[in-house]
Design a protein around this motif. Structure first.
Motif, PDB file in Angstrom:
ATOM      1  N   GLU A  74      -5.113  63.244   5.564  1.00 26.10           N
ATOM      2  CA  GLU A  74      -6.450  62.873   5.733  1.00 26.10           C
ATOM      3  C   GLU A  74      -7.040  63.880   4.510  1.00 26.10           C
ATOM      4  O   GLU A  74      -7.487  65.014   5.002  1.00 26.10           O
ATOM      5  N   LEU A 127      -9.522  57.577   7.314  1.00 22.51           N
ATOM      6  CA  LEU A 127      -9.172  58.551   6.331  1.00 22.51           C
ATOM      7  C   LEU A 127      -7.877  58.263   5.772  1.00 22.51           C
ATOM      8  O   LEU A 127      -7.008  57.554   6.135  1.00 22.51           O
ATOM      9  N   ARG A 128      -7.466  58.668   4.542  1.00 22.00           N
ATOM     10  CA  ARG A 128      -6.320  58.278   3.782  1.00 22.00           C
ATOM     11  C   ARG A 128      -5.995  59.591   2.817  1.00 22.00           C
ATOM     12  O   ARG A 128      -6.851  60.470   2.657  1.00 22.00           O
TER      13      ARG A 128
END
Length: 130
Positions: A74, A127-128
Motif C-alpha cells: 500500500e 490502495l495499491r
C-alpha cells in the motif's frame, strides 16, 4: 347542577387535549413532508493511473474504474469515490465537498500523507503499489 357542570368541564377539557394532540401530530407530519432532501451528485469510482504520489491531486491522472487491479504494498491511491467534474467530463471533481470543509482533494491528502503510512477513508477506498 354542580355535578353536571363538573362533567361538562371535564369532557370539554378532554376534548381540548385530544384536539391539541391531533393538531400537533398533524403539524409535525406536514413539517416532515415539506423537508427538502439534498442528495450528493452521483459518486463514481475512479482509478488512479499516476506514477507518483505527487500526481495524486491531478484529476487527469484518474479514469473511471472498471476492473484495474489494486493490491500489493500500500504505497498510493488505487480507487477514490467522487462525482464527475461537469467542467471536465471523464475526471473526478476534486473540489467536491465530501463533508463541510473536506473536499475530495483534502481527503486524498489525508489518506496519502507526505510523512507516514497511507490509509483509506470515505473517499480513498483502496490502495495499491506503484
Amino acid at each position: 347542577m354542580r355535578t353536571l357542570l363538573k362533567r361538562a368541564i371535564g369532557a370539554t377539557s378532554v376534548c381540548v387535549v385530544a384536539a391539541g394532540m391531533v393538531l400537533g401530530a398533524n403539524a409535525f407530519t406536514k413539517n416532515e413532508e415539506m423537508q427538502v432532501v439534498k442528495t450528493d451528485p452521483e459518486l463514481k469510482e475512479w482509478h488512479f493511473n499516476g506514477t507518483s504520489n505527487s500526481e495524486k491531486l491531478d484529476a487527469s491522472k484518474y479514469s473511471e474504474y472498471s476492473s484495474e487491479p489494486c493490491g500489493g504494498v500500500e504505497q498510493t491511491i488505487c480507487i477514490v469515490l467522487a462525482p464527475e467534474d461537469t467542467s471536465n467530463p471523464g475526471q473526478p471533481n476534486m473540489s467536491h465537498q465530501v463533508t463541510p470543509g473536506n473536499s475530495v482533494a483534502s481527503r486524498i491528502n489525508s489518506a496519502i500523507p507526505t510523512i507516514g503510512s497511507p490509509s483509506t477513508n470515505e473517499t480513498v477506498t483502496s490502495l495499491r503499489s506503484f
